[in-house]
Design a protein around this motif. Sequence first.
Motif, PDB file in Angstrom:
ATOM      1  N   LYS A 113       0.822  -1.220   0.000  1.00  0.00           N
ATOM      2  CA  LYS A 113       0.000   0.000   0.000  1.00  0.00           C
ATOM      3  C   LYS A 113       0.852   1.264   0.000  1.00  0.00           C
ATOM      4  CE  LYS A 113      -2.514  -0.847   3.719  1.00  0.00           C
ATOM      5  NZ  LYS A 113      -3.504  -1.039   4.772  1.00  0.00           N
ATOM      6  N   TYR A 114       2.033   1.159   0.599  1.00  0.00           N
ATOM      7  CA  TYR A 114       2.897   2.336   0.730  1.00  0.00           C
ATOM      8  C   TYR A 114       4.038   2.324  -0.278  1.00  0.00           C
ATOM      9  CZ  TYR A 114       0.250   2.086   4.999  1.00  0.00           C
ATOM     10  OH  TYR A 114      -0.775   1.973   5.885  1.00  0.00           O
ATOM     11  N   GLY A 115       3.971   1.406  -1.227  1.00  0.00           N
ATOM     12  CA  GLY A 115       4.980   1.400  -2.290  1.00  0.00           C
ATOM     13  C   GLY A 115       6.174   0.510  -2.016  1.00  0.00           C
ATOM     14  N   ILE A 116       6.069  -0.342  -0.990  1.00  0.00           N
ATOM     15  CA  ILE A 116       7.195  -1.241  -0.706  1.00  0.00           C
ATOM     16  C   ILE A 116       6.742  -2.685  -0.899  1.00  0.00           C
ATOM     17  CG2 ILE A 116       8.876  -1.989   1.028  1.00  0.00           C
ATOM     18  CD1 ILE A 116       8.391   0.719   2.437  1.00  0.00           C
ATOM     19  N   GLU A 117       7.345  -3.365  -1.872  1.00  0.00           N
ATOM     20  CA  GLU A 117       7.005  -4.766  -2.118  1.00  0.00           C
ATOM     21  C   GLU A 117       7.910  -5.666  -1.287  1.00  0.00           C
ATOM     22  OE1 GLU A 117       4.462  -5.679  -3.903  1.00  0.00           O
ATOM     23  OE2 GLU A 117       4.027  -3.636  -4.586  1.00  0.00           O
ATOM     24  N   ARG A 118       7.334  -6.799  -0.836  1.00  0.00           N
ATOM     25  CA  ARG A 118       8.176  -7.811  -0.168  1.00  0.00           C
ATOM     26  C   ARG A 118       8.773  -8.736  -1.224  1.00  0.00           C
ATOM     27  NH1 ARG A 118       4.423  -8.021   3.971  1.00  0.00           N
ATOM     28  NH2 ARG A 118       5.316  -7.271   5.920  1.00  0.00           N
ATOM     29  N   PRO A 119      10.051  -9.043  -1.111  1.00  0.00           N
ATOM     30  CA  PRO A 119      10.650  -9.961  -2.090  1.00  0.00           C
ATOM     31  C   PRO A 119      10.057 -11.363  -1.944  1.00  0.00           C
ATOM     32  CG  PRO A 119      12.339  -8.849  -0.769  1.00  0.00           C
ATOM     33  CD  PRO A 119      11.024  -8.584  -0.119  1.00  0.00           C
ATOM     34  N   LYS A 120      10.196 -12.173  -2.988  1.00  0.00           N
ATOM     35  CA  LYS A 120       9.723 -13.556  -2.914  1.00  0.00           C
ATOM     36  C   LYS A 120      10.641 -14.384  -2.026  1.00  0.00           C
ATOM     37  CE  LYS A 120       7.416 -13.844  -7.396  1.00  0.00           C
ATOM     38  NZ  LYS A 120       8.080 -12.708  -8.081  1.00  0.00           N
TER      39      LYS A 120
END
Length: 384
Positions: free
Chosen positions: A249-256
């Motif tokens: 939501k805040y523009g930070i993706e979690r890596p796989k």
Amino acid sequence: MGQETREQVVIVVGAGPAGLATAACLTSLSIPYMLIEREDFYAPIWTKKSYDRLHLHLAKHFCELPLMSMPAEYPTYVPRAQFLQYLDNYVRQFKIKPMYNRSVIGADYEEVSQRWLVKVHNSKSNETEEYFTRFLIIATGETSDTFIPDVEGLHTFPGRVIHSTLYKSGKEFSDKKVLVIGSGNSGMEIAFDLSNYGAKTSIVVRSPTHILSREMSNLGLTLFRYLPHDFVDSLLVFLSKIYYGDLGKYGIERPKEGPFYLKEKYGKYPVIDVGTYRKIKSGEIQVLPAVTSIKGDEVVFKDGKSHPFDGDDYLLGDDGISKLEFPNHWKGKNGLYCVGLARRGLYGLNMDAKLVAGDIKTAAMKMMTPDQTPSPLQNTNNVV
Ligand SMILES: Cc1cc2nc3c(=O)[nH]c(=O)nc-3n(C[C@H](O)[C@H](O)[C@H](O)COP(=O)(O)OP(=O)(O)OC[C@H]3O[C@@H](n4cnc5c(N)ncnc54)[C@H](O)[C@@H]3O)c2cc1C
Ligand SMILES: *[C@@H]1O[C@H](CO)[C@@H](O)[C@H](O)[C@H]1NC(C)=O
Ligand SMILES: *[C@@H]1O[C@H](CO)[C@@H](O)[C@H](O)[C@H]1NC(C)=O
């Protein structure tokens, strides 16, 4: 003491924590060395360039240098001033005397003599000095060359562009608009500090990244010694999801991949949250995608949007370079070694220093041939 003799057994380049750790390990194995530092003080990144509010990111036992623990009375997260005191004691304890004001400008291996010819510029005398050594250890740090990210059109940016190692405190930036490029630990901490001083702060998060609290990271580092790495990674991702929720939501993706996997495989550190995330959530710090180009006062981002910056604004860059890949990062050919260049922090350089000193000891002993040719460790009068 003969420290300046042209013939050396070991030359260590760089007197940051990695060079100091290496020097201590060599001394403990009675291996003489010469330590070369381009500035006029040891660990300049900490003594001169670090920003004011800096604490160590990791708990103290992960930040110790080899052979000397931090005092028991130090808090778990050691403030910069105490870390400096520790370094000072370390330098005295192991009688480390770097040769200052000297930059290594080149090194060539000479097959015939099986030695390195090391060229050094002495900035005080403005002369080039030459030394020979069997073993050459590079401990020049990942952030030593002030590196500004190479963005198209950067030179057209009307405001000031500065590197994060030159950042001291957010004081001078209050009410200014600052874009921090680089979402590693220093980028995140700088963004937090800027925002605390009232700067209108944005941070560029270029790629997926894990965010862990200090407690999670310490738990992980501890469990990592006893439990399967996959398991620790899943546990940390689980804890981070519960604690931080949906970062997307805040523009930070979690890596796989998990945080430790990424750290070991690619040297990509998880972000240890010092309070930045709360400010991102509240909107005080804005997260932006990678910068694609700069056209004067318009900075263009990967999502196609652009944001204006003017002559009063700042761009703070932060990046590192990983030169050799873990885990074969510390040993090169012909007696060449690296300490602290695998993006694994103080904890990593501690391990490198011990491995490198041990390896040199073994190699030097082997050089003792059956006809009693002395090993390079004998016949030297410059033991420190
Ligand atoms: C702001 C900041 C905070 C950090 N906090 C932590 C933390 O909490 N925990 C952690 O584990 N890690 C932390 N790190 C990462 C890392 O552990 C530190 O950067 C540490 O200083 C690395 O030590 P080093 O000796 O490898 O490199 P440096 O400290 O960069 O030292 C390299 C030395 O080599 C010298 N040098 C470079 N080139 C030459 C040359 N050609 N000739 C002669 N001398 C040369 C430089 O002048 C310098 O003295 C932090 C890094 C930064 C920048
Ligand atoms: C290093 O150079 C600086 C500036 O040129 C000088 O002030 C300092 O005394 C020098 N230090 C040493 C140890 O030579
Ligand atoms: C240092 O020496 C070089 C040539 O060897 C010269 O060009 C340069 O001007 C000198 N710099 C200083 C500061 O004296």
